[in-house]
Design a protein around this motif. Structure first.
Motif, PDB file in Angstrom:
ATOM      1  N   GLN A  45       0.832  -1.209   0.000  1.00 57.61           N
ATOM      2  CA  GLN A  45       0.000   0.000   0.000  1.00 57.61           C
ATOM      3  C   GLN A  45       0.865   1.257   0.000  1.00 57.61           C
ATOM      4  O   GLN A  45       0.528   2.253  -0.654  1.00 57.61           O
ATOM      5  N   VAL A  46       1.983   1.234   0.715  1.00 61.62           N
ATOM      6  CA  VAL A  46       2.907   2.379   0.716  1.00 61.62           C
ATOM      7  C   VAL A  46       3.535   2.521  -0.667  1.00 61.62           C
ATOM      8  O   VAL A  46       3.638   3.633  -1.209  1.00 61.62           O
ATOM      9  N   LEU A  47       3.944   1.408  -1.245  1.00 63.78           N
ATOM     10  CA  LEU A  47       4.533   1.459  -2.584  1.00 63.78           C
ATOM     11  C   LEU A  47       3.533   1.995  -3.609  1.00 63.78           C
ATOM     12  O   LEU A  47       3.895   2.806  -4.468  1.00 63.78           O
ATOM     13  N   ALA A  48       2.282   1.565  -3.520  1.00 65.12           N
ATOM     14  CA  ALA A  48       1.254   2.041  -4.450  1.00 65.12           C
ATOM     15  C   ALA A  48       1.075   3.554  -4.328  1.00 65.12           C
ATOM     16  O   ALA A  48       0.976   4.250  -5.340  1.00 65.12           O
ATOM     17  N   GLU A  49       1.043   4.039  -3.122  1.00 66.08           N
ATOM     18  CA  GLU A  49       0.890   5.490  -2.921  1.00 66.08           C
ATOM     19  C   GLU A  49       2.087   6.248  -3.488  1.00 66.08           C
ATOM     20  O   GLU A  49       1.932   7.286  -4.128  1.00 66.08           O
ATOM     21  N   ARG A  52       1.992   6.448  -7.258  1.00 63.32           N
ATOM     22  CA  ARG A  52       1.037   7.474  -7.712  1.00 63.32           C
ATOM     23  C   ARG A  52       1.649   8.876  -7.649  1.00 63.32           C
ATOM     24  O   ARG A  52       1.287   9.742  -8.443  1.00 63.32           O
ATOM     25  N   GLN A  53       2.560   9.111  -6.720  1.00 60.77           N
ATOM     26  CA  GLN A  53       3.136  10.450  -6.542  1.00 60.77           C
ATOM     27  C   GLN A  53       4.097  10.831  -7.661  1.00 60.77           C
ATOM     28  O   GLN A  53       4.228  11.994  -7.990  1.00 60.77           O
ATOM     29  N   GLY A  54       4.794   9.865  -8.230  1.00 63.41           N
ATOM     30  CA  GLY A  54       5.707  10.156  -9.325  1.00 63.41           C
ATOM     31  C   GLY A  54       7.065  10.642  -8.855  1.00 63.41           C
ATOM     32  O   GLY A  54       7.360  10.692  -7.661  1.00 63.41           O
ATOM     33  N   GLY A  55       7.911  10.994  -9.817  1.00 61.78           N
ATOM     34  CA  GLY A  55       9.235  11.520  -9.535  1.00 61.78           C
ATOM     35  C   GLY A  55      10.170  10.503  -8.892  1.00 61.78           C
ATOM     36  O   GLY A  55      10.109   9.300  -9.157  1.00 61.78           O
ATOM     37  N   ALA A  56      11.051  11.012  -8.025  1.00 61.53           N
ATOM     38  CA  ALA A  56      12.021  10.150  -7.341  1.00 61.53           C
ATOM     39  C   ALA A  56      11.321   9.172  -6.410  1.00 61.53           C
ATOM     40  O   ALA A  56      11.794   8.053  -6.206  1.00 61.53           O
ATOM     41  N   THR A  57      10.176   9.587  -5.870  1.00 66.81           N
ATOM     42  CA  THR A  57       9.414   8.695  -4.995  1.00 66.81           C
ATOM     43  C   THR A  57       8.938   7.477  -5.781  1.00 66.81           C
ATOM     44  O   THR A  57       9.013   6.353  -5.295  1.00 66.81           O
ATOM     45  N   ARG A  58       8.469   7.682  -7.006  1.00 62.25           N
ATOM     46  CA  ARG A  58       8.029   6.572  -7.854  1.00 62.25           C
ATOM     47  C   ARG A  58       9.200   5.658  -8.180  1.00 62.25           C
ATOM     48  O   ARG A  58       9.074   4.442  -8.126  1.00 62.25           O
ATOM     49  N   ARG A  59      10.333   6.242  -8.515  1.00 56.93           N
ATOM     50  CA  ARG A  59      11.507   5.440  -8.852  1.00 56.93           C
ATOM     51  C   ARG A  59      11.912   4.538  -7.681  1.00 56.93           C
ATOM     52  O   ARG A  59      12.155   3.343  -7.856  1.00 56.93           O
ATOM     53  N   ASP A  60      11.942   5.109  -6.470  1.00 58.38           N
ATOM     54  CA  ASP A  60      12.291   4.310  -5.290  1.00 58.38           C
ATOM     55  C   ASP A  60      11.260   3.216  -5.029  1.00 58.38           C
ATOM     56  O   ASP A  60      11.610   2.090  -4.690  1.00 58.38           O
ATOM     57  N   ALA A  61       9.992   3.545  -5.211  1.00 56.88           N
ATOM     58  CA  ALA A  61       8.929   2.564  -4.981  1.00 56.88           C
ATOM     59  C   ALA A  61       9.008   1.433  -6.001  1.00 56.88           C
ATOM     60  O   ALA A  61       8.829   0.264  -5.651  1.00 56.88           O
ATOM     61  N   LEU A  62       9.292   1.749  -7.252  1.00 57.52           N
ATOM     62  CA  LEU A  62       9.417   0.707  -8.270  1.00 57.52           C
ATOM     63  C   LEU A  62      10.619  -0.191  -7.997  1.00 57.52           C
ATOM     64  O   LEU A  62      10.558  -1.404  -8.224  1.00 57.52           O
ATOM     65  N   ASP A  63      11.708   0.379  -7.505  1.00 60.40           N
ATOM     66  CA  ASP A  63      12.867  -0.439  -7.141  1.00 60.40           C
ATOM     67  C   ASP A  63      12.496  -1.433  -6.046  1.00 60.40           C
ATOM     68  O   ASP A  63      12.869  -2.604  -6.097  1.00 60.40           O
ATOM     69  N   CYS A  92      -3.687  -3.642  -9.250  1.00 57.65           N
ATOM     70  CA  CYS A  92      -3.238  -4.785  -8.439  1.00 57.65           C
ATOM     71  C   CYS A  92      -3.225  -4.463  -6.951  1.00 57.65           C
ATOM     72  O   CYS A  92      -3.148  -5.367  -6.130  1.00 57.65           O
ATOM     73  N   PHE A  93      -3.274  -3.196  -6.603  1.00 57.32           N
ATOM     74  CA  PHE A  93      -3.215  -2.790  -5.197  1.00 57.32           C
ATOM     75  C   PHE A  93      -4.616  -2.436  -4.725  1.00 57.32           C
ATOM     76  O   PHE A  93      -5.136  -1.378  -5.050  1.00 57.32           O
ATOM     77  N   ARG A  94      -5.210  -3.326  -3.961  1.00 57.19           N
ATOM     78  CA  ARG A  94      -6.549  -3.086  -3.420  1.00 57.19           C
ATOM     79  C   ARG A  94      -6.430  -2.829  -1.928  1.00 57.19           C
ATOM     80  O   ARG A  94      -5.671  -3.513  -1.236  1.00 57.19           O
ATOM     81  N   PRO A  95      -7.174  -1.860  -1.412  1.00 53.25           N
ATOM     82  CA  PRO A  95      -7.116  -1.589   0.029  1.00 53.25           C
ATOM     83  C   PRO A  95      -7.502  -2.834   0.831  1.00 53.25           C
ATOM     84  O   PRO A  95      -8.471  -3.517   0.523  1.00 53.25           O
ATOM     85  N   GLY A  96      -6.709  -3.133   1.823  1.00 50.63           N
ATOM     86  CA  GLY A  96      -6.985  -4.263   2.696  1.00 50.63           C
ATOM     87  C   GLY A  96      -6.593  -5.615   2.130  1.00 50.63           C
ATOM     88  O   GLY A  96      -6.778  -6.632   2.792  1.00 50.63           O
ATOM     89  N   ALA A  97      -6.054  -5.643   0.928  1.00 46.25           N
ATOM     90  CA  ALA A  97      -5.654  -6.918   0.320  1.00 46.25           C
ATOM     91  C   ALA A  97      -4.371  -7.413   0.971  1.00 46.25           C
ATOM     92  O   ALA A  97      -3.483  -6.625   1.302  1.00 46.25           O
ATOM     93  N   SER A  98      -4.277  -8.707   1.132  1.00 47.43           N
ATOM     94  CA  SER A  98      -3.065  -9.288   1.702  1.00 47.43           C
ATOM     95  C   SER A  98      -1.976  -9.324   0.633  1.00 47.43           C
ATOM     96  O   SER A  98      -2.233  -9.132  -0.565  1.00 47.43           O
TER      97      SER A  98
END
Length: 154
Positions: A45-49, A52-63, A92-98
């Motif tokens: 859920q943190v990675l999905a958020e 969505r933000q883009g930029g360097a945050t997206r790059r780190d999340a994709l890594d 693929c990211f649903r709230p509350g999904a395991s």
């Protein structure tokens, strides 16, 4: 008039230096250090958020996502990243999904992507039965038996 002074950055605090070093040792960006230290890894859920933000945050999340996603979904993930199909990924990211549910959704999306590629003919290259005229000549074909070159006949 006084000469302009050059900017000198303030010294790095010891705590911040420790955080950077700890993040480097764990192989995560410093923004995820606290999460990794408390949970062991970054939740989807943190990675999905962050995606969505883009930029360097997206790059780190994709890594981080590449490290935790199923290995079978990495080609699909590379396709999504290359074509910026973020809506495909966020489905693929649903709230509350395991974590297992998210893995299943990623694998389903990967299967759908593979099927689409097969239908459109973009799939991996495989030998076909069609003759494109690019086959090498067979032994004895097109050879001059007496090694005497002849001018082409018109």
């Amino acid at each position: 008039m006084p000469a302009p002074q050059r900017y000198i950055a303030p010294p790095m605090s010891p705590t911040y230096a420790w955080r950077i070093e700890a993040a480097r040792r764990l192989g995560v960006p410093a923004r995820y250090l606290d999460i990794v230290l408390t949970h062991g890894k970054v939740p989807y859920q943190v990675l999905a958020e962050h995606i969505r933000q883009g930029g360097a945050t997206r790059r780190d999340a994709l890594d981080q996502l590449r490290k935790s996603a199923p290995a079978e979904a990495l080609d699909w993930l590379a396709h999504v990243e290359e074509r910026h199909l973020w809506s495909e990924l966020t489905r693929c990211f649903r709230p509350g999904a395991s974590e297992e549910d998210i893995h299943i959704l990623m694998l389903r999306a990967t299967l759908a992507w593979v099927e689409t590629r097969k239908k459109s003919g973009i799939g991996p290259s495989v030998p076909t039965d069609t003759d494109h005229g690019l086959n090498p000549p067979k032994r004895g074909e097109g050879e001059d038996p007496d090694d005497n070159p002849q001018p082409p006949t018109l």
